[in-house]
Each structure stands twice: as C-alpha cells, then as structure tokens.
Design a protein around this motif. Structure first.
Motif, mmCIF file in Angstrom:
data_model
loop_
_atom_site.group_PDB
_atom_site.id
_atom_site.type_symbol
_atom_site.label_atom_id
_atom_site.label_comp_id
_atom_site.label_asym_id
_atom_site.label_seq_id
_atom_site.Cartn_x
_atom_site.Cartn_y
_atom_site.Cartn_z
ATOM 1 N N CYS A 19 47.197 22.105 43.099
ATOM 2 C CA CYS A 19 46.306 23.107 43.653
ATOM 3 C C CYS A 19 45.325 23.433 42.532
ATOM 4 C CB CYS A 19 47.077 24.609 43.615
ATOM 5 S SG CYS A 19 48.335 24.611 44.939
ATOM 6 N N ASP A 20 44.148 23.936 42.954
ATOM 7 C CA ASP A 20 43.260 24.450 41.976
ATOM 8 C C ASP A 20 43.399 26.074 41.874
ATOM 9 O OD1 ASP A 20 41.978 25.501 44.125
ATOM 10 O OD2 ASP A 20 40.475 23.801 44.249
ATOM 11 N N ALA A 21 42.477 26.565 40.967
ATOM 12 C CA ALA A 21 42.724 27.874 40.777
ATOM 13 C C ALA A 21 42.170 28.824 41.766
ATOM 14 C CB ALA A 21 41.600 28.341 39.346
ATOM 15 N N GLU A 22 41.156 28.368 42.517
ATOM 16 C CA GLU A 22 40.677 29.019 43.694
ATOM 17 C C GLU A 22 41.924 29.245 44.723
ATOM 18 O OE1 GLU A 22 37.966 30.797 44.370
ATOM 19 O OE2 GLU A 22 38.299 31.031 46.332
ATOM 20 N N GLN A 23 42.564 28.013 44.981
ATOM 21 C CA GLN A 23 43.479 28.081 46.043
ATOM 22 C C GLN A 23 44.757 29.015 45.589
ATOM 23 O OE1 GLN A 23 44.270 23.797 46.016
ATOM 24 N NE2 GLN A 23 42.883 23.532 47.747
ATOM 25 N N LEU A 24 44.975 29.050 44.159
ATOM 26 C CA LEU A 24 46.034 29.936 43.945
ATOM 27 C C LEU A 24 45.807 31.471 44.056
ATOM 28 C CD1 LEU A 24 47.435 28.247 40.293
ATOM 29 C CD2 LEU A 24 48.439 28.447 42.694
ATOM 30 N N TYR A 25 44.332 31.815 43.951
ATOM 31 C CA TYR A 25 43.801 33.081 44.406
ATOM 32 C C TYR A 25 43.909 33.216 45.653
ATOM 33 C CZ TYR A 25 39.918 36.319 45.118
ATOM 34 O OH TYR A 25 39.220 37.117 45.304
ATOM 35 N N GLN A 26 43.602 32.381 46.618
ATOM 36 C CA GLN A 26 43.744 32.421 47.934
ATOM 37 C C GLN A 26 45.219 32.807 48.224
ATOM 38 O OE1 GLN A 26 42.119 29.816 50.473
ATOM 39 N NE2 GLN A 26 39.927 30.658 50.089
ATOM 40 N N PHE A 27 46.155 31.932 47.624
ATOM 41 C CA PHE A 27 47.834 32.316 47.804
ATOM 42 C C PHE A 27 47.934 33.773 47.611
ATOM 43 C CE2 PHE A 27 48.815 27.772 46.763
ATOM 44 C CZ PHE A 27 48.166 27.176 47.829
ATOM 45 N N ALA A 28 47.421 34.395 46.358
ATOM 46 C CA ALA A 28 47.632 35.603 46.001
ATOM 47 C C ALA A 28 47.234 36.656 47.204
ATOM 48 C CB ALA A 28 46.795 35.904 44.600
ATOM 49 N N LEU A 29 46.002 36.409 47.583
ATOM 50 C CA LEU A 29 45.569 37.147 48.739
ATOM 51 C C LEU A 29 46.373 37.129 50.030
ATOM 52 C CD1 LEU A 29 41.704 36.382 48.568
ATOM 53 C CD2 LEU A 29 42.724 38.600 47.949
ATOM 54 N N MET A 30 46.687 35.827 50.277
ATOM 55 C CA MET A 30 47.730 35.728 51.449
ATOM 56 C C MET A 30 49.160 36.266 51.503
ATOM 57 S SD MET A 30 46.440 32.059 53.091
ATOM 58 C CE MET A 30 47.179 31.257 51.736
ATOM 59 N N GLY A 31 49.737 36.221 50.211
ATOM 60 C CA GLY A 31 51.117 36.617 49.775
ATOM 61 C C GLY A 31 51.025 38.217 50.044
ATOM 62 N N SER A 32 49.824 38.868 49.234
ATOM 63 C CA SER A 32 49.881 40.241 49.257
ATOM 64 C C SER A 32 49.884 40.666 50.702
ATOM 65 C CB SER A 32 48.457 40.571 48.395
ATOM 66 O OG SER A 32 48.567 41.947 48.120
ATOM 67 N N ALA A 33 49.141 40.108 51.765
ATOM 68 C CA ALA A 33 48.719 40.592 52.740
ATOM 69 C C ALA A 33 50.158 40.358 53.632
ATOM 70 C CB ALA A 33 47.879 39.767 53.553
ATOM 71 N N LEU A 34 50.823 39.448 53.238
ATOM 72 C CA LEU A 34 52.329 39.173 53.977
ATOM 73 C C LEU A 34 53.217 40.170 53.563
ATOM 74 C CD1 LEU A 34 54.111 37.505 55.826
ATOM 75 C CD2 LEU A 34 54.974 36.388 53.416
ATOM 76 N N SER A 35 53.127 40.765 52.189
ATOM 77 C CA SER A 35 54.065 41.791 51.773
ATOM 78 C C SER A 35 53.570 43.241 52.556
ATOM 79 C CB SER A 35 53.897 42.021 50.327
ATOM 80 O OG SER A 35 54.508 42.954 49.749
ATOM 81 N N LYS A 36 52.326 43.383 52.370
ATOM 82 C CA LYS A 36 51.731 44.473 53.333
ATOM 83 C C LYS A 36 52.251 44.734 54.645
ATOM 84 C CE LYS A 36 47.516 45.145 50.368
ATOM 85 N NZ LYS A 36 46.172 44.971 50.369
ATOM 86 N N ALA A 37 52.271 43.518 55.226
ATOM 87 C CA ALA A 37 52.565 43.432 56.635
ATOM 88 C C ALA A 37 53.813 43.448 57.078
ATOM 89 C CB ALA A 37 52.117 42.298 57.583
ATOM 90 N N LEU A 38 54.878 42.729 56.093
ATOM 91 C CA LEU A 38 56.425 42.695 56.508
ATOM 92 C C LEU A 38 57.191 43.858 55.953
ATOM 93 C CD1 LEU A 38 57.210 39.119 56.953
ATOM 94 C CD2 LEU A 38 56.420 40.635 58.701
ATOM 95 N N ASP A 39 56.822 44.384 54.596
ATOM 96 C CA ASP A 39 57.371 45.201 54.242
ATOM 97 C C ASP A 39 56.608 46.662 53.871
ATOM 98 O OD1 ASP A 39 59.088 43.330 53.605
ATOM 99 O OD2 ASP A 39 58.330 42.876 51.442
#
Lengths: 336, 336
Positions: free
Chosen positions: A151-171
C-alpha cells in the motif's frame, strides 16, 4: 420495515451448501423484512432445501452451474468462472436485483470480481477488507486484512476514511477512535509509509485520529478502527486466531490430563462455554469489502451455519445504514 | 564444568534492581559454574544486596552511574549514555571480561550500542532479534522482532541462516524446519520481498526450508524457525501477547461473575495455574540479538525475577553451545 433482498453465494466456502442453506433459512426466520436469492447449482440447492420448512415467497433460486474453488487463482477466475455462483451473485448486485452479496468463497477472487463487476466508488484507489476483531470494548474494526499486500500512504489514508465510515454506519459511533498500527506509539517510530500516512490522516479533522498503536492495542477499549496494510493485517489476524486456538487446545488438554482435571472440567463447563462465546470468532464473522459500488460481505472460508448467518445479518445492517453512500461521501468531499 | 562469567545490566528495564538482583542470585544458586558481573550504580547495588545471602566469590560489581531510560532515543544514547550500565556491560563483553550480556533495557539502544561496541560478525548485514514463541512443539524461534523495520531479501536470507544456527545451538535440532511468514502458503502469494527471499533461502541446501507459512502456523508443531521482517515480527509478537492477555482477562471475569463461577473458579485453580505456566511468557523470556561479535540477550522490558532469571540461563546456554561461532560459520561459508 421496507423489504431487503440479498444474494447469497450458496456454493462457495469450505462447507458450501452445508452452511449456506441453513444459515439463509435461519436468517429469513430472524428477519421478516429479509428476502434472499440463493445463487448456485439449482438441482443441488433444491435437494438441500427438500425437507426444510421456510417462507418460499422470500426465497429465490438463481441458477449458476459453476463454483470458484478455494485455490483458484483470482485473476484466472475473471475469465474462466463467469458461470460461477460468486460471479453471478455480484452481477445481481450490479444490476440492482439485490442490495448486497454474501460469500464464503475465495477472498482474492471475490475482491478481483467485485472490482471488475461492481467497480470501485469514484475516487477510491483500492478496496479494502475490514473485519471486527474481538476486543475489550466489544470489537475493533481492522483493515486492510489482505486485499492489498502493498500500500502507499494515500491508500492507508483512504482506509482510515472508509473504516471510520463503517464504524459510524454499523456502530453509530459519532467520532470513531482511529489508530495506525505500528511498532511503537512514539512519533519517531516506524516506516516512512506509516509516518506519511499519519501526516495525511492527522491533517483531516473529520477523522478522530488517536495516533500510532501497537499489536496488543487491537484488544484495548481505546480504539474503534485500526488501519494497516494488507500484509501486516493478514498476519495479525491469523496470529490472533492462532493464539486463541492454541490456548483453547492447551486448556482442553489440561482438563483431560488427570481425574481431578476431568471432574473440575465438568463443573466448569458452563463457565467456559460462556467464555468461549465471548471470544468466538463465529460471532464476529462478516468481513466487509469497502470501497465498492455495493455491499459485499466476505464470510470466513470455514464458516459454519451460525457464522454464515452472522455474515448475512451484517450485510443487512450495512445496507440499512447506507454504508456505501456514507463511504462515497467521505471519499469525495474534501474537507472545508 | 568450566566457569562462565556473564554481565547483567542491573539498572535497566521497568523494574531495574528489583528484578535483576534476585534473578542474578537465583541463577547463581541454580548454576554453580556461573559467575556474574552486576553492572550499575554500586551504592544502589550494595544496598539491594545488603540482606541477601549469596556466594560472594562469584558475584562482582562493576560501577557505572548512568542508566538508559526506556524512552531514550537509541541514536542519542550512543553519545550521551557512555557511562550507563548498558554501555559498560557491552564494553565488558567486547574486552573479553565476560562471555555474554543480559539486559532488560531499551531494545533500540541495546541494538545500536551492540552494533557500535561489539560490531557485527563479518558478512552480517544487520543484526536481528530472535525470541521463542510458545507453540505446539514447545516453541518456535521467530525473527526479526523489531531490530529492522525494513529489510531486503538478502537480509531475510541471513536471518534464516542465523535463526537456523540458533535452533541448532539451543535445541540441538540437526535440520531445523524453517518457514517464511507470508499471507498464504502458495508460491504465487506475497510481496516481491518474500518471493525473492524464498528464492535465496530455497537455493541454500544447508537450510531445511519448508516454504511460506501464515500467522497461525507460528503455533504449529511443524515449524522450528519463522523468518519475517522486523515490522511484521514486532506486530505479530504483540498481537500474540495481546490475544493471550485478553483471553486471560475474559476468563477471569467469567469466574468472578456468579457464585457458581466463583466456586468452580476455586476448584479449577490448580488446573488453570498449570495451564498458565504452559503459556507463561515469563518461561519463554530471553530474546537473542543475532549477528554480533558476542552473545547479547534481551530480557523483556517488564521482566520480573523469574523472567529475568530465564534470560540469564538462556545467555549461559548460548555461550556453552558456541552460538556466535556457529553463526559466523554459517554466514561466511558459501555452500560447496
């Protein structure tokens, strides 16, 4: 509640129909708004359904004769497995016939097919696999778990955005606490990759970034989302499972060793079985493929009935909470 | 048996003298061939020894007023901590006054100081940290655990040679089974780094290479040595510790929850304590710094007395088995 139709890839996974059929019927029983399209070999599915009782109005069979094997090479399945249950289920999702897909099949093939059939959400560089790992606060969402071994840093940043959205949505967390997996908590620690990713993530005020965290922090009650590349995430998840299995086996062996052990083993059974429920990976099943045009849930390859059923419920929750729309919004709006 | 002198860095680690002194005295008691040089603040050491009984002919104090803190920046300690117990202990080893060093201090500083004071063995590109992880065959030696957060394939190959030599030396294995940690067992899986390393390793017929392995395979009885880069190794080790602690806490909570749980908890205590011994990290303490001119053992930062004592015995075994000479021979002889 409005009805909701999911596609279940009935053939894939180590157990195939032996877990997918009962899991689907149990899920229909639990959730009266649910409709399921069972995708796979129709005669085999009919045979498996033969002596079961279920609400036939909410169960559809969608015939596809082929199956993606667990050891098929993902890139080759795109070409040679177009008649597979996995491919067909994703087509149903693409065409709007269902709202989500659940599959226990070959992870690499599921990621590759999802990218081709569903396409990534605009702006998403790579999809990621995210799953809940048991922790002191219930669980921690961890990603990526193997979709991207580099992965590159930009991808890890996108994972952070997506993971955060998942936690908001499901929890329903308003500001999920997000950490980057590293070899130490200090700023100077780590590879240039994690340091660059930390800069991107900490600069985005929409994210509740709590800093670097170490392997043992996955289990703390201080973190909701843990971000790492897919190589590290895959190893970490398997070490976690391996440790839990090793401890369970050692404990069992101890209770078998002596008459005293056997007797106390009997007495202690109700307590231990409650405990095993607490850390049972079956209860935490249902990895989410994030970053795609649609909800795709990856059930564990060895999923039993209970486990597969959790994955179906996970899919229904993700659809209800509009996960895909939430992620699209996170990725495409730059901070004001 | 010929006598053997070790230097114990008495001041470092979370507990400092509170664990190093008793551990040293216990080790002297257990091994009559052992001599120890306690390195640290002499008045403080004398005070800690005041009411203990021990064989004074086998215990020496070597004064050094300073201590490396657990959060000191490693590169800076090379300049500003030359009067520290850690630095002085390594000088004793360099000068041939002792045969090994044991320290529970700052890992980064210990690696950096060892490289400067002892130097690497000829041909060794980077030293590695290797530790035993509990497994179904007793334990698996795993390296690197954090000395090198980025590695190239040649370095992973050297780790394979050094880890294999360690397993031969300490366990007497003739052909230790060696694996490369990866996200799958299939040849096509993984990063270019692990694929290149696999080529180098499998081409060396002195190594008993069994192929790629996954995170859960660390605990199998099929592998003696597991090789990975220091980032992945550090995360894996901490996930393993984190999982074990999490499970222990959940189990304890279960036994406290109800009267039934409390009663059975009492009955089950002897069984559980035997089990906790099985997986007790204290018993597996003593990471080895491989690739240096001399034996350096890193005890866990939080080492208690029992744990620190294991590290001292580990050091004695490594010296007796001529570990350094074995590694030098592996690295410097090309295959015929």
């Amino acid at each position: 509640m409005a009805s909701l139709r999911l596609a279940v890839d009935a053939m894939s996974g180590d157990l195939g129909l032996r877990s997918s059929i009962s899991a689907s019927l149990n899920a229909l029983n639990q959730n009266s708004a649910l409709h399921i399209s069972l995708v796979g070999d129709e005669p085999a599915i009919r045979l498996a359904l033969a002596e079961k009782t279920y609400d036939a109005t909410r169960l559809q069979i969608c015939h596809s004769p082929d199956v993606v094997a667990m050891d098929d090479i993902p890139s080759k399945t795109l070409r040679y497995k177009k008649n597979s249950s996995m491919y067909r289920a994703l087509e149903l999702l693409r065409d709007g016939d269902v709202a989500a897909v659940v599959s226990a099949g070959n992870t690499g093939a599921l990621v590759a097919m999802s990218c081709i059939i569903l396409k990534r959400l605009p702006g998403v560089s790579r999809p990621a696999i995210c799953a809940p790992v048991p922790a002191r606060n219930g669980y921690t969402f961890m990603l990526d778990l193997g979709a991207n071994i580099t992965c590159d840093a930009e991808q890890l940043y996108q994972f952070a955005l997506m993971g955060s959205a998942l936690s908001k949505a499901l929890d329903g967390h308003k500001a999920p606490r997000l950490a980057l997996l590293n070899v130490g908590a200090e700023l100077m620690k780590g590879t240039s990759l994690v340091k660059e990713a930390a800069e991107l993530i900490s600069a985005d005020s929409r994210l509740n970034y709590v800093g670097f965290a170490e392997g043992n922090d996955i289990f703390s009650d201080q973190i909701d989302v843990m971000v790492c590349d897919g190589f590290v995430g895959n190893v970490a998840l398997k070490v976690c499972e391996g440790t839990a299995n090793f401890i369970r086996d050692q404990l069992k062996a101890r209770f078998k060793q002596s008459l005293y052990g056997k007797l106390t083993g009997l007495l202690v059974k109700p307590v231990l079985s409650g405990f095993q429920q607490d850390i049972n990976p079956e209860r935490y099943n249902g990895a989410v493929l994030l970053g795609l045009n649609g909800v795709v849930i990856k059930s564990h390859g060895g999923s039993g009935v209970e486990s597969f059923e959790s994955a179906i419920h996970q899919a229904a929750r993700a659809v209800r909470s509009e996960l895909t729309q939430l992620i699209a919004a996170q990725i495409n709006t730059t901070e004001s």
